[in-house]
Design a protein around this motif. Sequence first.
Motif, PDB file in Angstrom:
ATOM      1  N   UNK B  24      24.327  87.529  11.018  1.00 25.79           N
ATOM      2  CA  UNK B  24      24.180  87.092  12.407  1.00 25.79           C
ATOM      3  C   UNK B  24      23.623  88.191  13.309  1.00 25.79           C
ATOM      4  N   UNK B  25      23.750  89.422  12.860  1.00 24.16           N
ATOM      5  CA  UNK B  25      23.277  90.529  13.696  1.00 24.16           C
ATOM      6  C   UNK B  25      21.840  90.942  13.386  1.00 24.16           C
ATOM      7  N   UNK B  26      21.203  90.228  12.457  1.00 19.33           N
ATOM      8  CA  UNK B  26      19.807  90.555  12.117  1.00 19.33           C
ATOM      9  C   UNK B  26      18.898  90.316  13.322  1.00 19.33           C
ATOM     10  N   UNK B  27      18.036  91.272  13.591  1.00 17.47           N
ATOM     11  CA  UNK B  27      17.017  91.094  14.624  1.00 17.47           C
ATOM     12  C   UNK B  27      15.826  90.359  13.995  1.00 17.47           C
ATOM     13  N   UNK B  28      15.014  89.677  14.821  1.00 14.84           N
ATOM     14  CA  UNK B  28      13.924  88.861  14.262  1.00 14.84           C
ATOM     15  C   UNK B  28      13.012  89.618  13.313  1.00 14.84           C
ATOM     16  N   UNK B  29      12.771  90.906  13.569  1.00 15.10           N
ATOM     17  CA  UNK B  29      11.821  91.638  12.731  1.00 15.10           C
ATOM     18  C   UNK B  29      12.487  92.582  11.733  1.00 15.10           C
ATOM     19  N   UNK B  30      13.798  92.479  11.589  1.00 14.63           N
ATOM     20  CA  UNK B  30      14.483  93.275  10.556  1.00 14.63           C
ATOM     21  C   UNK B  30      14.107  92.744   9.184  1.00 14.63           C
ATOM     22  N   UNK B  31      13.878  93.658   8.253  1.00 14.89           N
ATOM     23  CA  UNK B  31      13.687  93.246   6.862  1.00 14.89           C
ATOM     24  C   UNK B  31      15.056  92.791   6.314  1.00 14.89           C
ATOM     25  N   UNK B  32      15.108  91.523   5.905  1.00 14.90           N
ATOM     26  CA  UNK B  32      16.410  90.936   5.534  1.00 14.90           C
ATOM     27  C   UNK B  32      17.049  91.691   4.375  1.00 14.90           C
ATOM     28  N   UNK B  33      16.298  91.899   3.331  1.00 12.60           N
ATOM     29  CA  UNK B  33      16.877  92.526   2.135  1.00 12.60           C
ATOM     30  C   UNK B  33      17.293  93.955   2.407  1.00 12.60           C
ATOM     31  N   UNK B  34      16.424  94.698   3.065  1.00 12.49           N
ATOM     32  CA  UNK B  34      16.763  96.104   3.300  1.00 12.49           C
ATOM     33  C   UNK B  34      17.938  96.239   4.254  1.00 12.49           C
ATOM     34  N   UNK B  35      17.943  95.408   5.314  1.00 14.82           N
ATOM     35  CA  UNK B  35      18.994  95.551   6.321  1.00 14.82           C
ATOM     36  C   UNK B  35      20.358  95.164   5.760  1.00 14.82           C
TER      37      UNK B  35
END
Lengths: 414, 82
Positions: B24-35
Amino acid sequence: MLEYKMPSLGADMASGSLREWRVKPGDRIKKGDIIAEIETQKGIIEIEVFEDGVIGELLVKVDELVPVGTSMATILTEEEAAGKRPAPAEAPREEKPAEAPAPAGSTTETLPHHIRASPLARRIAEEKGIDIATIQGTGPEGAILREDVEHAIAAQAAPAAGKAAVEHAAVPEEVTPEKPAPPVAEEKPIPAAATAQSIRMAVAAAMSKSNREVPHYYLETKIDMSKALAWLADTNGQRPVKERLLPAVLLIKAVAKALNDVPALNAWWENGLQLKESIHIGYVVALRTGGIMVPAIHDTDTKSVEELMLALNDLIPRARALRLRSSELADSTITVTSLGEGGVETVYGVIYPPQVALVGFGGITEQPWSENGMLTVRPVLTATLAADHRASDGSTGSRFLTAIKNYLQQPEKL
Amino acid sequence: MTQEEIKQALVQRLKSIAPDTEPGQLQPDDNIRQTLGIDSFDYLQFIVALDEQFGIETPEEDYGRIQTMRELTDYIAARVKS
């Protein structure tokens, strides 16, 4: 009659706490059946039996801390059971310390026998620094039970909290003057931080033992992965998403086939070299909270790449949820670790005793590659072997790495 | 299905595949796997779940185009409509 003993689930395990019996006296069991859940530093593990038979007597109680090698239950043959079948509703026997085996080296052995106390009660009292002779027992013949020790701890909670004794690594507890020490064995559910800490300690123990005792040697080779990746892209293009393969299954299968060629590395070092007939590759699963779990993929060499993918899809989520079976934790004959996704090129691993080898794979990166006098660019994987020099020599390791490399040039045959 | 609904579905899926993360805290441009520290096994499970939920089929060669929440939301929105 056989005795089922607390299994060792790795070089780092000294004991486990019984969480639940899944069987009762009189139950028929088959090889591979799960008979109990035990809590270890690596989570709650389902333990399996290795014989067919009938459960005779359950010798330990729920929440009891059971040292490795301690008898947990008796297993009768059909004939024995027919002659002497215990009442199905029979409860585990009351703990009688004079008969109960004490863990080797435990100070419980030096306690006077006229103080009747269960092994668990003694351990808790010892850990909490409470003189067991001062506790009033409420068990049979005045035996001191776990509950009695817990009551004594609760009574002493305030003064004891300030001088908290060193806790057993499996049950790390946060003790502050404001927060009295909670009774041991009431830690369900285990806080995530405590679990991470206990796994860290398990990894620390195993790796320290390895570094102390195992003379490692290292070999490394670079592998052209263009054929393997092309084959994967082609086969995955024809498969529905659910049946797609990942590069890891090719690497695992190549290692298993290479072990068939070089069996000296599929072994344990326990009082000398013990070659293992079956190939059970332990695959390292990194936990996001820190630490690793290394579940065994049983009979890796006999599985197809599709079966290996299914096995990993089953094992990895259970490893992350700390829900593995005893055989999955105890049976590995070699370890494979793949750190490529983190971006590293080369892995120099530490062997997990009593195994004698660990294969490390880095990431697949495009690199200049010369072949037949021509320079080109290829996807390249670095494979390393960490091996125990007591068990094998460099020439053996070299043949093994070369075999892995060769198998990866013929991915369709894996 | 709105972008927000797709995003909520993605967060739910990520949470079920990697319960110890905070998608839920992912920002739109965060890499999903890395984050979130999601490896290829978890990511494949994620793609399988998305394909089933949205009735789409994601070819392997598209993985590189769907690395952030924004990319993935747009990708699914375009396919669900078509």
